[in-house]
Design an enzyme around this catalytic site. Sequence first.
Site, PDB file in Angstrom:
ATOM      1  N   CYS A 252       0.833  -1.206   0.000  1.00  0.00           N
ATOM      2  CA  CYS A 252       0.000   0.000   0.000  1.00  0.00           C
ATOM      3  C   CYS A 252       0.869   1.258   0.000  1.00  0.00           C
ATOM      4  O   CYS A 252       1.609   1.485  -0.941  1.00  0.00           O
ATOM      5  CB  CYS A 252      -0.979  -0.025   1.174  1.00  0.00           C
ATOM      6  N   HIS A 351      -3.886  -5.011  -0.091  1.00  0.00           N
ATOM      7  CA  HIS A 351      -3.696  -5.498   1.282  1.00  0.00           C
ATOM      8  C   HIS A 351      -3.817  -7.013   1.318  1.00  0.00           C
ATOM      9  O   HIS A 351      -4.937  -7.542   1.341  1.00  0.00           O
ATOM     10  CB  HIS A 351      -4.732  -4.871   2.213  1.00  0.00           C
ATOM     11  N   GLU A 353      -3.440  -8.995   3.746  1.00  0.00           N
ATOM     12  CA  GLU A 353      -4.053  -9.443   5.007  1.00  0.00           C
ATOM     13  C   GLU A 353      -5.566  -9.288   5.007  1.00  0.00           C
ATOM     14  O   GLU A 353      -6.248  -9.793   5.896  1.00  0.00           O
ATOM     15  CB  GLU A 353      -3.455  -8.662   6.177  1.00  0.00           C
TER      16      GLU A 353
END
Length: 376
Positions: A252, A351, A353
């Site tokens: 990011c 992202h 995660e």
Amino acid sequence: MQKSNAYVLLEDGTRFDGESVGAEGHATGEVVFTTGMSGYQESMTDPSFAGQLITFTYPHIGNYGVSQSAMESEAVWARAAIMREAVNREDAPEAERGWCDWLIDCGIPAISGADTRALVRHIRDAGAMRGGVFTGEISESEARELIAAEPSMVGADFAKVVTPKVAHTLGFGGATKIHAIDTGIKSSIVRNLVERGAEVTLHPCTVTAEELLATDADAFFLANGPGDPAALGYVVDTVRDLVGKRPVWGICLGHQLLCQAVGLETYKLPFGHRGGNHPVKDLRTGKIEITAQNHGFAVKAPDGTGRVEADEPVRWQTDFGEAALTHVNLYDRTVEGLELLEVNGATVQYHPEAGPGPNDALYQFDRFLNAVRSAA
């Protein structure tokens, strides 16, 4: 849940009315939208939303309440929540508080009943812009003055707002030592690294390269975070002095900072990528991942534009040798990842995660840590 008249006002004068369901007072900042169907608490506590007011595109927000386990940081960073219909239930199995009650507890203004579909379409056409959530007691002329006083997101350094004051370590005893420049890292990122055997030390964003190189780091991690990457020249300088000395990986905002450190440029997207339904193609495997994203800036393509038309690993010439495109966004063809070919470094814009969102990209943590261990 007490309700009173409230409205959203954008800097171009567009207004959307509704009811106040959050804390008393008003909030101003950049008005953005996220397409996630769940994860409203995670979004509000994601440091990448610092300085922003979140418009939720999903019509019902708050269905399953809030809980401590859903926190992505220790605080709420988004300044307000804008919703079509807020729900204050506390009867979900893991709920510890009602959504609107929690917003009030946290001092966050919120509005329900707004025409979020029309608001999002306006932002898509006109671009993300400054705006505010106001109670009916504040006149529109006063609201305009408050919005005008809000600085632009372009040139904004929010990393210093969300970064920790001192370094601290999580996952003590992990075999792989990861040292991160914490520009607003999410808790689920740290958790994924720790679960895979890493010890993670989070440093303030003002840490120097000399300080980082003096640690026991096997690799350096560049986190997500808010604001304009072009305003973080001091972090870019630090990263530039790390590249080539030990492996460096960024996601990011960290992707943008590493790209700047090797000589590439960033630019502001019209309305950003936020939500959990963004298709990204991994050019090394040919697979398409549905990804979670939260960013308003992107890296320019090799030809200096914002788009990559080819589904192939096109290359840049950087200050540290060649870099290859590894991922491309299938919505707007923006750069979603690259790999440095002559030094050990790589990035993804999205992202892995999720937190919340699809889990298609969790393998990125394994790929990163395996690369670090192979280089040791």
